[in-house]
Design an enzyme around this catalytic site. Structure first.
Site, PDB file in Angstrom:
ATOM      1  N   ASP A  65       0.829  -1.206   0.000  1.00  0.00           N
ATOM      2  CA  ASP A  65       0.000   0.000   0.000  1.00  0.00           C
ATOM      3  C   ASP A  65       0.859   1.250   0.000  1.00  0.00           C
ATOM      4  O   ASP A  65       2.081   1.176   0.135  1.00  0.00           O
ATOM      5  CB  ASP A  65      -0.968  -0.015   1.201  1.00  0.00           C
ATOM      6  N   HIS A 136      -7.601  -4.382   9.990  1.00  0.00           N
ATOM      7  CA  HIS A 136      -7.271  -4.184   8.569  1.00  0.00           C
ATOM      8  C   HIS A 136      -5.954  -4.879   8.217  1.00  0.00           C
ATOM      9  O   HIS A 136      -5.072  -5.045   9.070  1.00  0.00           O
ATOM     10  CB  HIS A 136      -7.238  -2.699   8.190  1.00  0.00           C
ATOM     11  N   GLU A 141      -9.669  -1.319   5.182  1.00  0.00           N
ATOM     12  CA  GLU A 141     -10.349  -0.969   6.421  1.00  0.00           C
ATOM     13  C   GLU A 141     -11.660  -1.760   6.562  1.00  0.00           C
ATOM     14  O   GLU A 141     -12.145  -2.346   5.586  1.00  0.00           O
ATOM     15  CB  GLU A 141     -10.657   0.537   6.416  1.00  0.00           C
TER      16      GLU A 141
HETATM   17  C1  GLP Z   1      -0.582   0.274   8.576  1.00  0.00           C
HETATM   18  C2  GLP Z   1      -0.204  -0.540   7.354  1.00  0.00           C
HETATM   19  C3  GLP Z   1      -0.501  -2.000   7.533  1.00  0.00           C
HETATM   20  C4  GLP Z   1       0.017  -2.476   8.879  1.00  0.00           C
HETATM   21  C5  GLP Z   1      -0.649  -1.711   9.980  1.00  0.00           C
HETATM   22  C6  GLP Z   1      -0.191  -2.144  11.363  1.00  0.00           C
HETATM   23  O1  GLP Z   1      -1.903   0.661   8.585  1.00  0.00           O
HETATM   24  N1  GLP Z   1      -0.832  -0.078   6.170  1.00  0.00           N
HETATM   25  O2  GLP Z   1       0.094  -2.746   6.483  1.00  0.00           O
HETATM   26  O3  GLP Z   1      -0.220  -3.846   9.029  1.00  0.00           O
HETATM   27  O4  GLP Z   1      -0.326  -0.332   9.814  1.00  0.00           O
HETATM   28  O5  GLP Z   1       0.983  -1.458  11.699  1.00  0.00           O
HETATM   29  P1  GLP Z   1       1.962  -1.852  12.852  1.00  0.00           P
HETATM   30  O6  GLP Z   1       2.667  -3.068  12.415  1.00  0.00           O
HETATM   31  O7  GLP Z   1       2.876  -0.677  12.978  1.00  0.00           O
HETATM   32  O8  GLP Z   1       1.119  -2.051  14.063  1.00  0.00           O
END
Ligand code: GLP
Length: 259
Positions: A65, A136, A141
């Site tokens: 993304d 998500h 989302e």
């Molecule tokens: C963002 C990314 C996701 C990721 C999520 C969780 O929203 N787009 O790909 O899985 O954050 O992030 P973290 O691993 O920092 O908790």
């Protein structure tokens, strides 16, 4: 779906070992790279293994993304995050790592082109994933179509608050829109490896593994994948109803099986 409950360092080593095994057997593999904090230890481990001889020279990689509208040199633009955290630390060939173009004039076209680029490689072999506190994956989302492909999405307030820590704590600085691989795009990868640590992820992990499949918890679509691995620490596993069973299953797993 396989659930492995272990300390965070062990989880990162397991994921990295799986990627190393794949690249050793098939150097031209296609990797799916995730952003967020969850895969960072995996990237450290891969950089370490690269120093010991693991090569990415023939591999390709696709990001999940990208934010829409961040300046090209913004440190939190996902293209720059991936460059900093993994691409620049190993030996990918120039142009081998691709991401959706969140600054394209025609965003719909950029999404369609991105789908075509993934398909042209034959698809992702191993997709790393994190999970948001609202369930998500990538930026799909709650409410995302379970059949979605790469497209523009609006981030929830929750996700923007969660990600504000990367923007000096200012929620207002977190972009409102993103381009993201869809759930069907992610499901097309041959092996899904999701990492989650910390108590804040416990409910999302419980829903992912044990909840009903629902667009309200987009990650639950992974229950339909024939090869999905969920790597969690004790805190993220703390709401799993069958945690003891997952622990026993992994402890008794034959060594030859891998992830
Ligand atoms: C963002 C990314 C996701 C990721 C999520 C969780 O929203 N787009 O790909 O899985 O954050 O992030 P973290 O691993 O920092 O908790």
């Amino acid at each position: 779906m396989e659930v492995v409950i272990a300390p965070a360092g062990d989880l990162a080593r397991l994921a990295a070992a799986s990627i190393e095994a794949l690249l050793t057997e098939h150097p031209r593999s296609v990797l799916g790279l995730a952003t967020g904090s969850s895969p960072l230890k995996v990237y450290d481990e891969l950089a370490r293994r690269h120093k010991d001889g693991l090569s990415f020279a023939h591999a390709r990689a696709f990001m999940l993304d990208e934010y829409v509208g961040l300046p090209a040199d913004h440190p939190e633009r996902y293209r720059n995050v991936i460059e900093r955290e993994i691409a620049s630390r190993v030996d990918f060939a120039p142009g081998a790592v691709q991401g959706p173009d969140g600054n394209a004039e025609d965003l719909e076209r950029a999404c369609a082109d991105y789908e075509a680029a993934i398909a042209a490689t034959g698809g992702v072999d191993l997709q790393l994933l994190g999970i948001g506190t609202d369930g998500h994956i990538a930026f799909n989302e709650p409410g995302s179509s379970l059949a979605s492909r790469t497209r523009i999405k609006t981030l929830t307030r929750q996700t923007r608050e969660d990600n504000a820590r990367f923007f000096g704590g200012a929620v207002g600085d977190v972009p409102r829109h993103c381009l993201t691989q869809g759930l069907a795009t992610i499901m097309s990868a041959k092996h899904l490896v999701l990492l989650a640590t910390g108590r804040a992820k416990a409910e999302a992990v419980h829903q992912l593994v044990e909840g009903p499949i629902s667009a309200m918890w987009p990650a639950t679509i992974m229950q339909m994948h024939p090869h999905a691995t969920v790597l969690v620490d004790d805190a993220a596993a703390s709401r799993l109803q069958l945690a003891d069973y997952y622990r026993q299953t992994y402890a008794e797993k034959p060594d030859w099986q891998g992830l």
